[in-house]
Design an enzyme around this catalytic site. Structure first.
Site, short mmCIF file in Angstrom:
data_model
loop_
_atom_site.label_atom_id
_atom_site.label_comp_id
_atom_site.label_asym_id
_atom_site.label_seq_id
_atom_site.Cartn_x
_atom_site.Cartn_y
_atom_site.Cartn_z
N ASP A 217 55.25 57.92 51.57
CA ASP A 217 54.96 56.97 52.72
C ASP A 217 53.05 56.25 51.73
O ASP A 217 52.15 57.23 52.05
CB ASP A 217 54.70 57.41 53.89
CG ASP A 217 54.08 56.55 55.02
OD1 ASP A 217 53.78 55.41 55.00
OD2 ASP A 217 54.57 56.23 56.25
N ASP A 228 50.83 49.41 54.95
CA ASP A 228 51.67 50.46 55.45
C ASP A 228 52.94 50.19 55.72
O ASP A 228 53.98 50.01 56.15
CB ASP A 228 51.21 50.71 56.95
CG ASP A 228 51.82 51.72 57.62
OD1 ASP A 228 52.46 53.31 56.30
OD2 ASP A 228 51.51 52.59 58.63
N HIS A 297 53.43 51.36 64.98
CA HIS A 297 51.44 50.92 66.07
C HIS A 297 51.46 50.03 65.27
O HIS A 297 51.64 49.51 64.01
CB HIS A 297 50.85 52.41 65.66
CG HIS A 297 50.75 52.57 63.74
ND1 HIS A 297 50.10 51.96 62.91
CD2 HIS A 297 52.01 53.70 63.14
CE1 HIS A 297 50.61 52.84 61.27
NE2 HIS A 297 51.59 52.93 61.74
N HIS A 305 45.79 52.71 63.50
CA HIS A 305 45.73 52.94 64.56
C HIS A 305 45.30 52.47 65.53
O HIS A 305 43.91 52.30 66.08
CB HIS A 305 46.76 54.01 65.09
CG HIS A 305 45.58 54.90 65.05
ND1 HIS A 305 44.86 54.90 65.79
CD2 HIS A 305 45.43 56.10 64.24
CE1 HIS A 305 43.71 55.97 65.49
NE2 HIS A 305 44.73 57.13 64.14
N GLU A 330 57.86 51.54 62.30
CA GLU A 330 58.30 52.80 61.25
C GLU A 330 59.25 54.04 62.22
O GLU A 330 58.75 53.89 63.01
CB GLU A 330 57.49 53.62 60.91
CG GLU A 330 56.42 54.39 61.68
CD GLU A 330 55.16 54.34 61.11
OE1 GLU A 330 55.43 55.86 60.58
OE2 GLU A 330 53.90 54.06 61.55
N GLU A 425 59.51 52.38 56.77
CA GLU A 425 58.70 51.42 57.37
C GLU A 425 58.23 50.82 57.03
O GLU A 425 58.27 50.50 55.27
CB GLU A 425 57.73 52.77 57.82
CG GLU A 425 55.67 52.09 58.08
CD GLU A 425 54.94 53.13 57.84
OE1 GLU A 425 54.92 53.44 57.17
OE2 GLU A 425 54.29 52.88 58.66
C1 HZT Z 1 47.55 58.25 61.06
C2 HZT Z 1 46.69 58.73 59.89
C3 HZT Z 1 46.88 58.58 58.34
C4 HZT Z 1 49.16 56.58 61.76
C5 HZT Z 1 50.77 56.94 61.73
C6 HZT Z 1 51.69 56.83 60.13
C7 HZT Z 1 51.72 57.46 58.16
O1 HZT Z 1 51.84 59.21 63.66
C8 HZT Z 1 50.07 55.86 66.63
C9 HZT Z 1 51.63 55.48 66.09
C10 HZT Z 1 47.75 57.68 58.25
C11 HZT Z 1 48.29 56.98 58.99
C12 HZT Z 1 48.44 57.48 60.54
F1 HZT Z 1 46.20 58.90 57.14
N1 HZT Z 1 50.48 57.17 61.79
N2 HZT Z 1 52.24 55.78 59.38
N3 HZT Z 1 51.75 55.76 58.35
N4 HZT Z 1 51.08 58.21 59.17
S1 HZT Z 1 50.65 58.79 63.32
C13 HZT Z 1 50.50 57.24 64.59
O2 HZT Z 1 48.77 59.16 63.70
S2 HZT Z 1 48.91 56.45 65.31
C14 HZT Z 1 51.43 56.87 65.07
MN MN Z 2 53.02 54.79 57.12
MN MN Z 3 52.40 54.04 60.47
#
Ligand code: HZT
Ligand code: MN
Ligand code: MN
Length: 444
Positions: A217, A228, A297, A305, A330, A425
């Site tokens: 990712d 992303d 998101h 987010h 995703e 994603e």
């Molecule tokens: C959080 C921290 C990161 C956001 C999704 C995600 C990786 O699960 C609302 C819906 C990077 C991204 C994120 F360092 N997250 N996308 N890619 N992770 S999440 C989220 O926290 S918040 C999903």
């Molecule tokens: Mn991601």
């Molecule tokens: Mn994401």
């Protein structure tokens, strides 16, 4: 592209001038030489266009007067990728993602003069997004080619992150540089039952195994515009149906997306597609389950987010997608419970956009917060990023910032032990005229 008045064509800025991406190659006519960055000691290879005219022979012999041979700008990418994207596209118009026309009540938007004008107003944002997306495609191409069983996860992370930073031209080692362009968030390298938010911390000795399922990712940002996008790698073909289920589910979600699309309904379509697959592992057949507590998101500038979530199972969320939204679509599939919990050592963090102003008592927390604010703002980061800035013994201060609600920690998200999870994603832009799958490539 629909027909339009010539005046309107002139009014189009870079929005319509960008080349379209699928082959992700720079315009070969743009800089007119073929010098590979990695194979050249810049020796005298081809005829010199800047050679002195006849009759200047004497002058030519003098070393001083000899026209200095200019280093040519490479026009193709090196391996590993280290040539700036901005150099590969000298007009600085970056390739488009996949543009998809709106349908039904919104079909008019593609040709609407008013909507095209709104697009033009955002052409700088769009070009930054395309710039980041091209860096993303080239960094992940390195991963497809070089990531293999036997490789330490730390080498995978550094291979990707060194590529991203070189491609956008910001190493992120001077104050504020990482806020201009670079990593949009830590590279997720989540294995098997771990679905998300794992990246190695310092000293991690984990080595990729033949039967591992790896979610890669990658986040790339240019001026805070975060791309992303994630994919799954497996080396044993037994996982192919799992990967195909999730790839198809993500593409179904992208297809359903658009202005006025209801988020809960998109989740229902994703679920239907995902659940139409099964996978056999060691003689047991597993239904592919969507991980129901993971979501897509919205993405805001410097904020991974936003406020909207895209479920990957049917839900009664009637919130609609709107013009101007940026979504990370995703989906995650699992052979386990289809439900994740937080478990394991934390690597991912971000300063909260709504961080309270706390008078910190701990000096190490205070000074670490300054480092975080100057280098990452509200972009997510990981412990390795603090290490490379020369920070050490920061854990007490870091934990204090988390305890004070200033920094949010994002622990690894894992399904049942022994299960396998996959993810695909993409980032999509809900432009006024079309939706653009900005991170689409030939690979996924
Ligand atoms: C959080 C921290 C990161 C956001 C999704 C995600 C990786 O699960 C609302 C819906 C990077 C991204 C994120 F360092 N997250 N996308 N890619 N992770 S999440 C989220 O926290 S918040 C999903
Ligand atoms: Mn991601
Ligand atoms: Mn994401």
């Amino acid at each position: 592209m629909a027909a339009q008045a010539p005046a309107a064509e002139l009014a189009q800025l870079s929005v319509d001038d960008a080349s379209t991406n699928t082959k992700a190659k720079p315009d070969p006519a743009a800089a007119g030489n073929g010098n590979l960055n990695h194979d050249s000691d810049d020796s005298d290879d081809d005829a010199e266009a800047a050679a002195p005219a006849a009759g200047t022979g004497a002058a030519k012999k003098k070393k001083k007067k000899k026209p200095k041979k200019k280093k040519k700008a490479p026009t193709e990418q090196s391996d590993p990728p280290r040539v700036l994207i901005s150099q590969l596209f000298p007009d600085h118009k970056y390739p488009k993602g996949e543009e998809v026309e709106y349908v039904n009540d919104n079909a008019y938007r593609t040709t609407s003069e008013e909507k095209r004008h709104l697009d033009n107003l955002k052409s700088e944002f769009l070009n930054d997004y395309r710039h980041g997306a091209e860096a993303h495609r080239q960094a992940r191409q390195w991963a497809h080619k070089h990531v293999r069983p036997g490789m330490p996860l730390t080498d995978v992370a550094n291979g990707i992150e060194d590529s991203v930073r070189a491609l956008v031209g910001h190493q992120g080692l001077e104050e504020g540089d990482a806020l201009v362009a670079g990593m949009g968030f830590p590279t997720g390298l989540s294995l098997n039952h771990c679905a998300a938010h794992y990246t190695p911390n310092a000293g991690n000795k984990m080595v990729l195994q033949e039967d591992d399922v790896l979610k890669v990712d990658i986040g790339v940002h240019v001026n805070g515009n975060i791309v992303d996008s994630a994919f799954t790698m497996a080396f044993n073909p037994r996982y192919d149906p799992l990967l195909e289920a999730v790839r198809a589910a993500t593409n179904a979600g992208i297809r359903e997306a658009g202005i006025d699309a209801r988020l809960g309904e998109i989740g229902g379509v994703i679920q239907e597609v995902m659940e139409s697959y099964e996978v056999e592992i060691n003689g047991t057949t597993y239904p592919v389950k969507p991980i129901r507590n993971l979501n897509g998101h919205t993405i805001l500038p410097y904020n991974i987010h936003g406020t909207k979530s895209v479920p990957i199972v049917k839900s009664n969320n009637s919130t609609k997608m709107e013009e101007g939204d940026v979504f990370a679509i995703e989906t995650f599939g699992s052979t386990g419970n289809g439900y994740v919990h937080e478990e394991g050592e934390v690597s991912h963090y971000a300063k909260r956009a709504d961080a309270p102003k706390v008078d910190l008592r701990l000096s190490s927390a205070k000074s670490l917060l300054n480092v975080i604010t100057k280098n990452f703002g509200t972009l997510p980061w990981c412990r390795r990023y603090l290490d490379r800035l020369g920070q050490d013994k920061y854990l007490l201060g870091l934990n204090n910032l988390v305890a004070n609600g200033i920094v949010e920690s994002y622990p690894p998200l894992v399904d049942k032990k022994g299960s396998y999870t996959a993810q695909f994603e993409h980032t999509i832009l809900i432009r006024p005229t079309v939706k653009e799958v900005i991170s689409r490539g030939e690979d996924y």
